[in-house]
Scaffold this active site. Structure first.
Site, short mmCIF file in Angstrom:
data_model
loop_
_atom_site.label_atom_id
_atom_site.label_comp_id
_atom_site.label_asym_id
_atom_site.label_seq_id
_atom_site.Cartn_x
_atom_site.Cartn_y
_atom_site.Cartn_z
N TYR A 90 8.44 11.03 8.34
CA TYR A 90 7.36 11.78 9.00
C TYR A 90 7.91 12.77 10.03
O TYR A 90 7.19 13.14 10.97
CB TYR A 90 6.37 10.81 9.64
CG TYR A 90 5.42 10.16 8.65
CD1 TYR A 90 4.67 10.94 7.76
CD2 TYR A 90 5.26 8.78 8.59
CE1 TYR A 90 3.80 10.36 6.85
CE2 TYR A 90 4.38 8.19 7.69
CZ TYR A 90 3.65 9.00 6.81
OH TYR A 90 2.77 8.43 5.91
N ASN B 124 -5.05 5.29 6.31
CA ASN B 124 -5.50 5.88 5.04
C ASN B 124 -4.75 5.36 3.82
O ASN B 124 -4.83 5.93 2.73
CB ASN B 124 -5.50 7.41 5.13
CG ASN B 124 -4.13 7.98 5.40
OD1 ASN B 124 -3.14 7.26 5.43
ND2 ASN B 124 -4.07 9.29 5.58
P1 GDP Z 1 -0.82 13.22 4.13
O1 GDP Z 1 0.29 14.01 3.50
O2 GDP Z 1 -2.14 13.43 3.44
O3 GDP Z 1 -0.50 11.75 4.26
O4 GDP Z 1 -1.06 13.80 5.61
P2 GDP Z 1 -0.01 14.38 6.70
O5 GDP Z 1 1.32 14.62 6.09
O6 GDP Z 1 -0.68 15.52 7.40
O7 GDP Z 1 0.07 13.19 7.75
C1 GDP Z 1 0.84 12.05 7.45
C2 GDP Z 1 0.09 10.82 7.91
O8 GDP Z 1 -0.06 10.86 9.33
C3 GDP Z 1 -1.34 10.70 7.40
O9 GDP Z 1 -1.41 10.16 6.10
C4 GDP Z 1 -1.94 9.77 8.42
O10 GDP Z 1 -1.56 8.41 8.17
C5 GDP Z 1 -1.27 10.23 9.69
N1 GDP Z 1 -2.11 11.21 10.39
C6 GDP Z 1 -2.28 12.51 10.09
N2 GDP Z 1 -3.14 13.09 10.94
C7 GDP Z 1 -3.52 12.11 11.81
C8 GDP Z 1 -4.41 12.05 12.93
O11 GDP Z 1 -5.03 13.04 13.32
N3 GDP Z 1 -4.52 10.85 13.57
C9 GDP Z 1 -3.85 9.74 13.17
N4 GDP Z 1 -4.00 8.60 13.86
N5 GDP Z 1 -3.02 9.75 12.12
C10 GDP Z 1 -2.85 10.91 11.45
#
Ligand code: GDP
Ligand code: MG
Length: 164
Positions: A60, A125
């Protein structure tokens, strides 16, 4: 064509899919595998792993500056349940995998997608899927050694993929 750990861009690709600890706690392992398998995708690597902190942080890494980053890393690494890490293979699997999973925020995820059907919180999620060929290449390399990813063919491949 560009060929990496993620296969051939635009052809038979590989993507990194992970069931996060909340998805494991909620009994979603078989459901996630079912949805990819029934579509016609092929499981080429799988393991249960509690990721070391360094692995979760690198996975991440692009979110390092975000306020939820420390909580995201501790949620992935707590060990209260493992992560089920997988590599799935097939035509367009990177993009289709994202559709099967649904939008990042479960409240925006379509019913019928995994997040849309099972989750309500962006911080819980349940599942991860690579968002591009480039990130699939990086993520497969982070989570798996080359010898943990298997090359095998469906005996019934001609019934899943047509050449024309
Ligand atoms: P993904 O690729 O759809 O999983 O989304 P991203 O790469 O943007 O973010 C990675 C992960 O970080 C997401 O699946 C969530 O578990 C977490 N995450 C992203 N945005 C948020 C947020 O606004 N709040 C929180 N608590 N977790 C987030
Ligand atoms: Mg992402």
């Amino acid at each position: 064509p560009l060929k990496t750990a993620a296969g051939v861009k635009g052809g038979v690709e590989r993507t990194f899919i992970a069931i996060k600890p909340d998805g494991v706690q909620r009994g979603m392992i078989s459901e996630v595998i079912h949805r990819f398998e029934r579509k016609g995708y092929k499981l080429v690597a799988i393991k249960a792993i509690v990721p070391p902190k360094a692995l979760a942080e690198e996975h991440y890494g692009d979110l390092k500056a975000r306020p939820f980053y420390p909580g995201l890393v501790s949620y992935m690494t707590s060990g209260k349940a493992p992560v089920i890490a997988m590599v799935w293979e097939g035509v367009d699997v990177i993009r289709q995998g994202r559709r099967i999973i649904g939008a990042t925020n479960p409240l925006d995820a379509e019913p019928g997608s995994i997040r849309g059907d099972y989750t309500i919180s962006v911080g819980r999620n349940a599942i991860h899927g690579s968002d591009s060929f480039e990130s699939a290449t990086i993520e497969i390399g982070l989570w798996f050694k080359p010898e943990e990813v298997y090359n095998w063919q469906f005996a019934h491949a001609e019934w899943i993929e047509s050449k024309n």
